[in-house]
Motif scaffolding. Structure first.
Motif, PDB file in Angstrom:
ATOM      1  N   GLN A   2      23.137  43.268 -66.124  1.00  0.00           N
ATOM      2  CA  GLN A   2      24.393  43.279 -65.198  1.00  0.00           C
ATOM      3  C   GLN A   2      25.720  42.947 -65.253  1.00  0.00           C
ATOM      4  O   GLN A   2      24.966  41.699 -66.045  1.00  0.00           O
ATOM      5  CB  GLN A   2      23.882  43.045 -63.675  1.00  0.00           C
ATOM      6  CG  GLN A   2      24.726  43.561 -62.747  1.00  0.00           C
ATOM      7  CD  GLN A   2      23.800  43.585 -61.563  1.00  0.00           C
ATOM      8  OE1 GLN A   2      23.822  42.358 -61.103  1.00  0.00           O
ATOM      9  NE2 GLN A   2      24.319  44.538 -60.368  1.00  0.00           N
ATOM     10  N   PHE A   3      27.027  43.717 -65.979  1.00  0.00           N
ATOM     11  CA  PHE A   3      27.948  43.348 -65.795  1.00  0.00           C
ATOM     12  C   PHE A   3      28.680  43.243 -65.035  1.00  0.00           C
ATOM     13  O   PHE A   3      28.396  43.886 -63.900  1.00  0.00           O
ATOM     14  CB  PHE A   3      28.410  43.931 -67.068  1.00  0.00           C
ATOM     15  CG  PHE A   3      27.306  43.829 -68.858  1.00  0.00           C
ATOM     16  CD1 PHE A   3      27.992  42.494 -69.021  1.00  0.00           C
ATOM     17  CD2 PHE A   3      26.192  44.535 -68.670  1.00  0.00           C
ATOM     18  CE1 PHE A   3      27.111  42.264 -70.397  1.00  0.00           C
ATOM     19  CE2 PHE A   3      25.567  44.504 -69.770  1.00  0.00           C
ATOM     20  CZ  PHE A   3      25.507  43.620 -70.678  1.00  0.00           C
ATOM     21  N   LYS A   4      30.029  43.011 -65.071  1.00  0.00           N
ATOM     22  CA  LYS A   4      30.634  42.410 -64.199  1.00  0.00           C
ATOM     23  C   LYS A   4      32.243  43.064 -64.779  1.00  0.00           C
ATOM     24  O   LYS A   4      32.625  42.415 -65.598  1.00  0.00           O
ATOM     25  CB  LYS A   4      30.865  40.770 -62.840  1.00  0.00           C
ATOM     26  CG  LYS A   4      31.716  41.059 -62.155  1.00  0.00           C
ATOM     27  CD  LYS A   4      31.535  39.526 -61.598  1.00  0.00           C
ATOM     28  CE  LYS A   4      31.827  39.699 -59.448  1.00  0.00           C
ATOM     29  NZ  LYS A   4      31.671  38.474 -59.699  1.00  0.00           N
ATOM     30  N   TYR A  23      33.458  45.727 -59.774  1.00  0.00           N
ATOM     31  CA  TYR A  23      32.525  46.627 -60.053  1.00  0.00           C
ATOM     32  C   TYR A  23      31.669  45.701 -60.504  1.00  0.00           C
ATOM     33  O   TYR A  23      31.158  45.646 -61.619  1.00  0.00           O
ATOM     34  CB  TYR A  23      32.702  47.658 -60.896  1.00  0.00           C
ATOM     35  CG  TYR A  23      34.038  48.705 -60.221  1.00  0.00           C
ATOM     36  CD1 TYR A  23      33.631  48.865 -59.437  1.00  0.00           C
ATOM     37  CD2 TYR A  23      35.411  48.133 -60.726  1.00  0.00           C
ATOM     38  CE1 TYR A  23      35.483  49.846 -58.407  1.00  0.00           C
ATOM     39  CE2 TYR A  23      36.039  48.384 -60.674  1.00  0.00           C
ATOM     40  CZ  TYR A  23      36.062  49.712 -59.473  1.00  0.00           C
ATOM     41  OH  TYR A  23      37.445  49.915 -58.984  1.00  0.00           O
ATOM     42  N   LEU A  24      30.256  46.520 -60.292  1.00  0.00           N
ATOM     43  CA  LEU A  24      28.948  44.687 -60.526  1.00  0.00           C
ATOM     44  C   LEU A  24      28.475  47.410 -60.894  1.00  0.00           C
ATOM     45  O   LEU A  24      28.256  47.683 -60.545  1.00  0.00           O
ATOM     46  CB  LEU A  24      28.084  44.934 -59.759  1.00  0.00           C
ATOM     47  CG  LEU A  24      28.467  43.202 -59.592  1.00  0.00           C
ATOM     48  CD1 LEU A  24      27.481  42.884 -58.917  1.00  0.00           C
ATOM     49  CD2 LEU A  24      28.061  42.357 -60.333  1.00  0.00           C
ATOM     50  N   THR A  76      34.105  49.193 -78.571  1.00  0.00           N
ATOM     51  CA  THR A  76      33.949  47.837 -78.372  1.00  0.00           C
ATOM     52  C   THR A  76      32.252  47.726 -77.870  1.00  0.00           C
ATOM     53  O   THR A  76      31.994  47.834 -76.863  1.00  0.00           O
ATOM     54  CB  THR A  76      34.953  47.164 -76.960  1.00  0.00           C
ATOM     55  OG1 THR A  76      35.809  47.554 -77.455  1.00  0.00           O
ATOM     56  CG2 THR A  76      34.878  45.861 -77.108  1.00  0.00           C
ATOM     57  N   ILE A  77      31.471  47.058 -78.268  1.00  0.00           N
ATOM     58  CA  ILE A  77      29.856  47.050 -77.894  1.00  0.00           C
ATOM     59  C   ILE A  77      30.226  46.282 -76.391  1.00  0.00           C
ATOM     60  O   ILE A  77      30.059  44.819 -76.782  1.00  0.00           O
ATOM     61  CB  ILE A  77      28.907  46.497 -78.864  1.00  0.00           C
ATOM     62  CG1 ILE A  77      29.441  47.980 -80.208  1.00  0.00           C
ATOM     63  CG2 ILE A  77      27.003  46.404 -78.248  1.00  0.00           C
ATOM     64  CD1 ILE A  77      28.671  48.864 -79.724  1.00  0.00           C
ATOM     65  N   ILE A  78      29.432  45.776 -75.133  1.00  0.00           N
ATOM     66  CA  ILE A  78      29.332  44.729 -74.524  1.00  0.00           C
ATOM     67  C   ILE A  78      29.234  43.475 -74.861  1.00  0.00           C
ATOM     68  O   ILE A  78      29.321  42.709 -74.691  1.00  0.00           O
ATOM     69  CB  ILE A  78      29.164  45.445 -73.290  1.00  0.00           C
ATOM     70  CG1 ILE A  78      30.180  46.741 -72.507  1.00  0.00           C
ATOM     71  CG2 ILE A  78      28.725  44.194 -72.282  1.00  0.00           C
ATOM     72  CD1 ILE A  78      29.121  47.422 -71.989  1.00  0.00           C
ATOM     73  N   THR A  83      29.774  37.925 -73.404  1.00  0.00           N
ATOM     74  CA  THR A  83      30.359  37.217 -71.673  1.00  0.00           C
ATOM     75  C   THR A  83      29.826  38.679 -70.437  1.00  0.00           C
ATOM     76  O   THR A  83      29.451  40.432 -70.803  1.00  0.00           O
ATOM     77  CB  THR A  83      31.462  37.575 -71.674  1.00  0.00           C
ATOM     78  OG1 THR A  83      31.671  36.950 -69.820  1.00  0.00           O
ATOM     79  CG2 THR A  83      32.332  37.883 -72.007  1.00  0.00           C
ATOM     80  N   LYS A  84      29.676  37.863 -69.391  1.00  0.00           N
ATOM     81  CA  LYS A  84      28.783  39.136 -68.593  1.00  0.00           C
ATOM     82  C   LYS A  84      29.959  39.563 -67.752  1.00  0.00           C
ATOM     83  O   LYS A  84      29.916  40.712 -66.830  1.00  0.00           O
ATOM     84  CB  LYS A  84      27.889  38.841 -67.568  1.00  0.00           C
ATOM     85  CG  LYS A  84      26.724  38.541 -68.331  1.00  0.00           C
ATOM     86  CD  LYS A  84      25.835  38.563 -67.713  1.00  0.00           C
ATOM     87  CE  LYS A  84      23.967  38.096 -68.139  1.00  0.00           C
ATOM     88  NZ  LYS A  84      23.015  37.742 -66.877  1.00  0.00           N
ATOM     89  N   ASN A  85      31.177  38.753 -67.791  1.00  0.00           N
ATOM     90  CA  ASN A  85      32.930  39.328 -66.820  1.00  0.00           C
ATOM     91  C   ASN A  85      33.353  40.950 -68.087  1.00  0.00           C
ATOM     92  O   ASN A  85      33.605  39.541 -69.233  1.00  0.00           O
ATOM     93  CB  ASN A  85      33.225  38.552 -66.761  1.00  0.00           C
ATOM     94  CG  ASN A  85      32.980  37.601 -65.643  1.00  0.00           C
ATOM     95  OD1 ASN A  85      32.740  37.913 -64.517  1.00  0.00           O
ATOM     96  ND2 ASN A  85      32.349  36.023 -65.449  1.00  0.00           N
ATOM     97  N   ILE A  86      33.555  41.324 -68.140  1.00  0.00           N
ATOM     98  CA  ILE A  86      34.597  42.078 -68.957  1.00  0.00           C
ATOM     99  C   ILE A  86      35.709  42.735 -67.642  1.00  0.00           C
ATOM    100  O   ILE A  86      35.840  42.919 -66.755  1.00  0.00           O
ATOM    101  CB  ILE A  86      33.316  43.791 -69.191  1.00  0.00           C
ATOM    102  CG1 ILE A  86      32.143  42.869 -69.674  1.00  0.00           C
ATOM    103  CG2 ILE A  86      34.630  44.771 -69.854  1.00  0.00           C
ATOM    104  CD1 ILE A  86      31.510  44.216 -69.421  1.00  0.00           C
ATOM    105  N   LYS A  87      36.905  42.376 -68.307  1.00  0.00           N
ATOM    106  CA  LYS A  87      38.251  42.415 -67.662  1.00  0.00           C
ATOM    107  C   LYS A  87      39.129  43.272 -68.673  1.00  0.00           C
ATOM    108  O   LYS A  87      38.874  43.511 -69.729  1.00  0.00           O
ATOM    109  CB  LYS A  87      39.012  41.175 -68.075  1.00  0.00           C
ATOM    110  CG  LYS A  87      40.445  40.611 -67.331  1.00  0.00           C
ATOM    111  CD  LYS A  87      40.794  39.641 -66.912  1.00  0.00           C
ATOM    112  CE  LYS A  87      41.701  39.433 -66.379  1.00  0.00           C
ATOM    113  NZ  LYS A  87      42.206  38.252 -66.282  1.00  0.00           N
ATOM    114  N   VAL A  88      39.264  44.483 -68.315  1.00  0.00           N
ATOM    115  CA  VAL A  88      39.991  45.848 -68.495  1.00  0.00           C
ATOM    116  C   VAL A  88      41.149  45.737 -67.635  1.00  0.00           C
ATOM    117  O   VAL A  88      41.458  46.234 -66.875  1.00  0.00           O
ATOM    118  CB  VAL A  88      39.192  46.868 -68.320  1.00  0.00           C
ATOM    119  CG1 VAL A  88      39.749  48.019 -69.044  1.00  0.00           C
ATOM    120  CG2 VAL A  88      37.142  46.755 -68.905  1.00  0.00           C
TER     121      VAL A  88
END
Lengths: 241, 139, 131
Positions: A2-4, A23-24, A76-78, A83-88
């Motif tokens: 799960q990523f945020k 969003y999760l 961009t590969i997650i 990190t599990k927090n992805i800021k876009v």
């Protein structure tokens, strides 16, 4: 896994200011950020707006500001973000149309300004205009440009001087100036020989740092300066006509 | 059919200011003065450090030093070079913020006036060391 | 709740070249201010009779804490000069792709010269030689 996702949302017609929405998302760590955005749009929030087309790093539509730097969402590969927090967010220094889509108008206007096409007025030799391997190799790097606007958005001078041509347009100019078949070098050089052109570049190298195609626009700009310095007669006194 | 008109790419671009030509001279001279400054400032400081090492700076000692016309010429050249380099640097910084035609011209004129005044003022300050009276002074 | 990370405050988009440029500007402005101060102090101090005021002003300016501040000036000049040389080399077309190496070489030279300056100035600041 799960990523945020923390996504900057902004609709100029109804919002006062941009805000972050979270969003999760359940994703494979080897998926890309673009996959995550698609999943959010399809399953959680259909109003999310972003640009994408080819999802294989060649159309240049999905340049975004991801975890503190300019990246292509599709490239961009997650897992690589560690990190599990992805800021876009949208590309900085450009006008937001909605959410992650920005107005690329000025960017393309500036590219158009340097005549981004081959100028070959002389009648072609029989068949085609040949180019040796070495001549083609000289412009290999600049040809790779996919016009995503990452360099343009990363350049602090673009943020300050709204008329500055920017790294992408200048790289495109050198792509033709350095092309052995091109005959428009004189006119093109005079288009970049001004205070909104090459002389506004202070060799900050941000463009080189963010380019998803590993192009070094600063190098191209320096080549243009070199060409201009080698032609002092009309660099100094101006070009007639 | 509506007639289509050929337009050059320069005209096709809208919303952008006409390019301000030039820039080569400013760029080139800024680099020339930069290299000159390394030598001038090196000499200015080198003489202070190696020739007058370890002793307190007094009016007499400085007057003695300015007895050499070469040192006076060096200081005046340093002043002129550093003023050009600093004011052109300031011009570049300010025009980075995207000034228009009028703004640029006014800024250039203002900086040239500041430069000339500072040059006269600075050269004037050197006169007493050469045994002359300054043209103007305080107190 | 999302907590900002270091990378948000100090975004990686600011590469080495960006900081080099930013500090070049700041040191340039500092040096321009110093230049104005320097000219003003000399003009002010030569006024009056036969250098009496000059001697008293210069006595103040040779106090230890002023010498310590002068080391900061020395650093500003070294940074601006050596990074400026890097920019000139890049403008000559040398080391555009090796700008990191150029920058750190320039900084190594600057640090070497600064440490020489500190060793030289130390006796005048503290009264005892450093080495």
């Amino acid at each position: 896994m799960q990523f945020k996702f923390h996504i900057q949302r902004y609709d100029p017609s109804s919002d006062w200011a941009p805000r972050f929405e979270r969003y999760l998302v359940e994703l494979d760590p080897l998926a890309t950020v673009l996959d995550g955005l698609h999943k959010i749009q399809e399953q959680q929030d259909g109003s999310l707006c972003f640009r994408r087309s080819c999802r294989s790093a060649i159309c240049g539509s999905c340049a975004m500001y991801i975890n503190g730097t300019h990246r292509l969402a599709c490239k961009t590969i997650i897992k690589s973000l560690r990190t599990k927090n992805i800021k876009v967010g949208p590309l900085p220094r450009l006008t937001i149309i909605k959410d992650l889509a920005v107005d690329m108008g000025p960017f393309f206007e500036k590219v158009e300004r340097i005549m981004p096409y081959l100028v070959a007025n002389s009648s072609p030799p029989k068949g085609e205009r040949p180019q040796s391997i070495e001549e083609r190799r000289a412009i290999n790097e600049m040809i790779d440009c996919i016009m995503c606007g990452a360099c343009y958005s990363a350049c602090p001078i673009v943020g300050l001087d709204k008329d500055y041509l920017g790294p992408a347009a200048l790289t495109k100019a050198y792509r033709f100036v350095g092309d052995s078949r091109d005959e428009g070098a004189g006119e093109r050089l005079s288009l970049v020989n001004n205070q909104h052109g090459v002389w506004r570049c202070h060799t900050i190298f941000n463009c080189q740092k963010v380019c998803p195609k590993s192009i070094n626009p600063t190098w191209s700009i320096q080549q243009l300066k070199k060409r201009l310095t080698r032609r002092p007669s009309w660099v100094i006194f101006g070009r007639k006509g | 059919m509506i007639a289509t008109e050929e337009i050059s790419p320069k005209e096709a671009v809208t919303g952008l200011e006409a390019p301000i030509t030039g820039g080569w001279w400013a760029w080139f001279v800024q680099r020339v003065t930069a290299v000159l400054l390394i030598f001038f400032l090196g000499a200015h400081w080198g003489i202070l450090h190696f020739v007058l090492s370890g002793e307190a700076i007094t009016f007499e000692r400085v007057t003695e030093r300015f007895g050499s016309p070469a040192y006076l010429a060096l200081d005046i050249a340093l002043l002129a070079t550093v003023l050009y380099h600093a004011l052109n640097g300031l011009w570049v910084i300010i025009t980075d913020y995207g000034l228009g035609w009028r703004g640029r011209r006014m800024l250039a004129v203002a900086l040239i006036i500041i430069g000339i005044i500072t040059f006269i003022y600075g050269t004037n300050a050197l006169l007493p060391f050469t045994g002359r009276q300054p043209l103007f002074s305080w107190g | 709740m999302y907590r900002p990370k270091t990378s948000d405050i100090w975004p990686p988009r600011y590469g080495l070249g960006m900081w080099a440029w930013l500090f070049q500007r700041i040191s340039g402005l500092v040096l321009a201010l110093y230049l104005i101060g320097h000219i003003w102090v000399i003009s002010f101090s030569i006024a009056g009779q036969g250098g009496i005021r000059f001697d008293s002003v210069l006595e103040t300016l040779q106090k230890p804490y002023v010498l310590a501040l002068e080391l900061l000036l020395f650093w500003a000049v070294l940074y601006h000069g050596l990074n400026g040389l890097r920019v000139i080399l890049i403008d000559f077309g040398l080391g555009i792709r090796e700008q990191h190496i150029l920058f750190w070489t320039a900084m190594a030279v600057a640090l070497a010269l600064l440490s020489w300056g500190i060793i030289e100035a130390w006796p005048y600041i503290t009264g005892t030689p450093l080495i």
